[in-house]
Design a protein around this motif. Structure first.
Motif, PDB file in Angstrom:
ATOM      1  N   THR A 212      41.328  42.727  59.649  1.00 52.55           N
ATOM      2  CA  THR A 212      42.391  43.635  60.016  1.00 52.55           C
ATOM      3  C   THR A 212      42.734  44.675  58.855  1.00 52.55           C
ATOM      4  N   GLY A 213      42.332  44.465  57.665  1.00 55.58           N
ATOM      5  CA  GLY A 213      42.538  45.324  56.544  1.00 55.58           C
ATOM      6  C   GLY A 213      41.759  45.135  55.710  1.00 55.58           C
ATOM      7  N   LEU A 214      41.716  46.063  54.461  1.00 53.37           N
ATOM      8  CA  LEU A 214      40.930  46.081  53.174  1.00 53.37           C
ATOM      9  C   LEU A 214      41.690  46.692  52.184  1.00 53.37           C
ATOM     10  N   ALA A 215      41.679  46.156  51.230  1.00 56.90           N
ATOM     11  CA  ALA A 215      42.466  46.648  49.993  1.00 56.90           C
ATOM     12  C   ALA A 215      41.586  46.455  48.826  1.00 56.90           C
ATOM     13  N   THR A 216      41.870  47.535  47.696  1.00 57.52           N
ATOM     14  CA  THR A 216      41.326  47.536  46.562  1.00 57.52           C
ATOM     15  C   THR A 216      42.201  47.545  45.250  1.00 57.52           C
ATOM     16  N   SER A 217      42.004  47.051  44.414  1.00 56.43           N
ATOM     17  CA  SER A 217      42.765  47.025  43.243  1.00 56.43           C
ATOM     18  C   SER A 217      42.046  47.289  41.816  1.00 56.43           C
ATOM     19  N   ASP A 218      42.438  48.095  40.955  1.00 56.47           N
ATOM     20  CA  ASP A 218      41.691  48.224  39.676  1.00 56.47           C
ATOM     21  C   ASP A 218      42.672  47.742  38.656  1.00 56.47           C
ATOM     22  N   ASP A 219      43.643  46.829  38.935  1.00 53.81           N
ATOM     23  CA  ASP A 219      44.573  46.550  37.972  1.00 53.81           C
ATOM     24  C   ASP A 219      44.167  45.283  37.188  1.00 53.81           C
ATOM     25  N   ASP A 220      42.760  44.803  37.422  1.00 58.18           N
ATOM     26  CA  ASP A 220      42.770  43.407  36.792  1.00 58.18           C
ATOM     27  C   ASP A 220      41.706  43.814  35.735  1.00 58.18           C
ATOM     28  N   VAL A 221      41.344  42.617  35.123  1.00 58.61           N
ATOM     29  CA  VAL A 221      40.401  42.592  33.874  1.00 58.61           C
ATOM     30  C   VAL A 221      39.786  41.296  34.249  1.00 58.61           C
ATOM     31  N   ALA A 222      38.285  41.170  33.882  1.00 55.07           N
ATOM     32  CA  ALA A 222      37.737  39.910  33.937  1.00 55.07           C
ATOM     33  C   ALA A 222      37.450  39.223  32.587  1.00 55.07           C
ATOM     34  N   ILE A 223      37.835  38.265  32.107  1.00 55.51           N
ATOM     35  CA  ILE A 223      37.575  37.628  30.953  1.00 55.51           C
ATOM     36  C   ILE A 223      36.172  36.598  31.398  1.00 55.51           C
ATOM     37  N   THR A 224      35.287  36.521  30.460  1.00 52.39           N
ATOM     38  CA  THR A 224      34.309  35.410  30.375  1.00 52.39           C
ATOM     39  C   THR A 224      34.208  34.764  28.863  1.00 52.39           C
ATOM     40  N   ILE A 225      34.259  33.376  29.137  1.00 56.98           N
ATOM     41  CA  ILE A 225      34.215  32.469  27.967  1.00 56.98           C
ATOM     42  C   ILE A 225      32.813  31.972  27.924  1.00 56.98           C
ATOM     43  N   ARG A 226      31.873  32.316  27.124  1.00 56.22           N
ATOM     44  CA  ARG A 226      30.393  31.937  26.889  1.00 56.22           C
ATOM     45  C   ARG A 226      30.099  30.482  26.372  1.00 56.22           C
ATOM     46  N   ASP A 227      29.387  30.011  26.974  1.00 59.20           N
ATOM     47  CA  ASP A 227      28.795  28.637  26.249  1.00 59.20           C
ATOM     48  C   ASP A 227      30.028  27.595  25.894  1.00 59.20           C
ATOM     49  N   ILE A 228      30.887  27.244  26.827  1.00 63.52           N
ATOM     50  CA  ILE A 228      31.824  26.285  26.339  1.00 63.52           C
ATOM     51  C   ILE A 228      31.533  24.836  26.972  1.00 63.52           C
TER      52      ILE A 228
END
Ligand code: ASP
Ligand code: MG
Length: 401
Positions: A254-270
């Motif tokens: 029905t619809g499509l939405a985009t957002s640039d309001d987020d950030v990705a955090i990666t924690i490595r090797d835990i």
């Protein structure tokens, strides 16, 4: 008594001329025989301006005082609209949340409505008055003024409609809900109707037309919500339970939405330790920070990389927490270059292969997907911001949006 609750957004009451125009529309409707409760937002950019003033004093204004400050915007528009209606010869009365007992709980700046004492509203309606209510505000257990979160007047309006068993109309500067934000995709189609669930997904994903909680309320109590252009005959969109799902199934999206309001955090090797993960996520959740997409690599030597997204606005607070568990450039990686790209459709419940179609289009056009999450009616991919426009055009074309 059939009551119509109408809400006029900030742009619809942006100046005195516009307030007079709304008054005319409202009076016409009243004379056609409806009992009206009108909920208003603050005029134009008032709320932003008030925030800006506080920020000129400090970056960390007290939350209680911020709510006291921000609630004033709606009080101005509400009284002005009452005056404008009265000057057209109809009786009108304005009310703040305090006066009509809009009771809230929870935090300042994002409080929840738990009840409305509707006696005064009903009494005024019975006296033939048009009732004007200041949106966005409530009063908590301590008797303090609280606000419902940015865009919260929609929720005020639906809550009042629920309480009065009335219908609800949201008037704004867009003429309805589109399959894609028309500013992002010029061929987007206007929808006659959209299911609550779809609208909820879309609005939590960056389609900023409506305050999500207003749709949840409408759904919970079965109140259809009309969304349309103020002072206009152009037909808008009704958000409701869409009964004829067969019809929708022919179109899975029905619809499509985009957002640039987020950030990705990666924690490595835990360490691949569920207790540890749950400790981290719980500490973040305690601050009411919403983690959305999560992905984890397969364990290698019992170590994993874990990535998740959260609102940019909450990044600092989240890092303060996460760095208690992990710190250092080799451990924590922050990716601010993401667009959350989502497609939504109830038809997905019964149509298979939608994800496959999306991935195929992305693959053929070299759009890198960094993370994926799905629900029954939505697929969200984190992609690079530079690919956003291309992705919108391609997917909208693919699914005829
Ligand atoms: N005036 C408030 C805001 O700008 C509430 C609203 O407009 O619904 O967030
Ligand atoms: Mg709004």
């Amino acid at each position: 008594m059939a009551v119509v609750v109408q809400k006029y957004g900030g742009s619809s009451v942006g100046n005195i001329e516009k307030i007079k125009k709304v008054a005319e529309t409202v009076v016409k409707r009243k004379r056609a025989g409806d009992d009206l409760v009108i909920v208003v937002s603050a005029m134009g950019d008032t709320t932003d301006e008030l925030i800006e003033m506080a920020n000129q004093i400090t970056d960390t204004p007290d939350k209680r005082e911020m709510d006291a400050l921000l609630s004033t915007g709606e009080m101005i528009s509400c009284a002005l609209l009452a005056i404008a209606i009265q000057s057209l010869g109809e009786e009108a009365i304005s009310y703040t949340a305090y006066q009509i007992g809009i009771k809230t709980s929870g935090q300042y700046g994002k409080s929840l409505i738990y009840d409305i004492d509707n006696k005064k509203i009903k009494k005024s309606l019975n006296e033939g008055k048009i009732v004007i209510v200041a949106g966005f505000q409530g009063v908590n257990e301590e008797g303090d003024i609280t606000t419902l979160g940015r865009g919260g007047s929609d929720t005020s309006a639906v809550a009042i409609a629920v309480k009065l068993k009335g219908s609800c109309e949201i008037y704004t500067d867009v003429d309805g809900i589109y399959s894609v934000d028309p500013r992002k995709y010029k061929n987007a189609k206007k929808l006659d109707e959209i299911d609550y669930e779809e609208m909820l997904e879309l609005s939590s994903l960056g389609a900023q037309v409506m305050h999500s909680r207003s749709i949840e309320l409408g759904q919970k109590y079965g109140i259809p919500i009309y969304v349309g252009l103020s002072n206009s005959d152009i037909k808008g969109t009704v958000i409701k339970e869409v009964a004829n799902k067969m019809n929708m199934e022919s179109k899975p999206i029905t619809g499509l939405a985009t957002s640039d309001d987020d950030v990705a955090i990666t924690i490595r090797d835990i360490d691949n330790d569920i207790n540890l993960l749950s400790d981290i996520f719980e500490s973040v959740a305690k601050k009411r920070i919403n983690i959305d997409m999560i992905s984890q690599t397969a364990p290698m030597n019992n170590k994993v990389n874990i990535s998740f997204t959260l609102p940019k606005a909450d990044l600092k607070e989240a890092l303060d927490i996460i760095e208690k568990f992990y710190s250092g450039k080799d451990k924590l990686f922050i990716d601010e270059d993401i667009t959350k790209f989502s497609i939504v459709g109830i038809g997905m419940k019964t149509t298979s292969g939608v994800a496959a179609r999306v991935f195929k289009v992305f693959k053929l056009n070299k759009i890198e997907v960094k993370m994926i999450t799905t629900s029954e009616i939505r697929i969200t991919c984190a992609i690079k911001q530079e690919d956003k426009q291309k992705a919108i055009e391609l997917i909208a074309t693919e699914f005829n949006l």
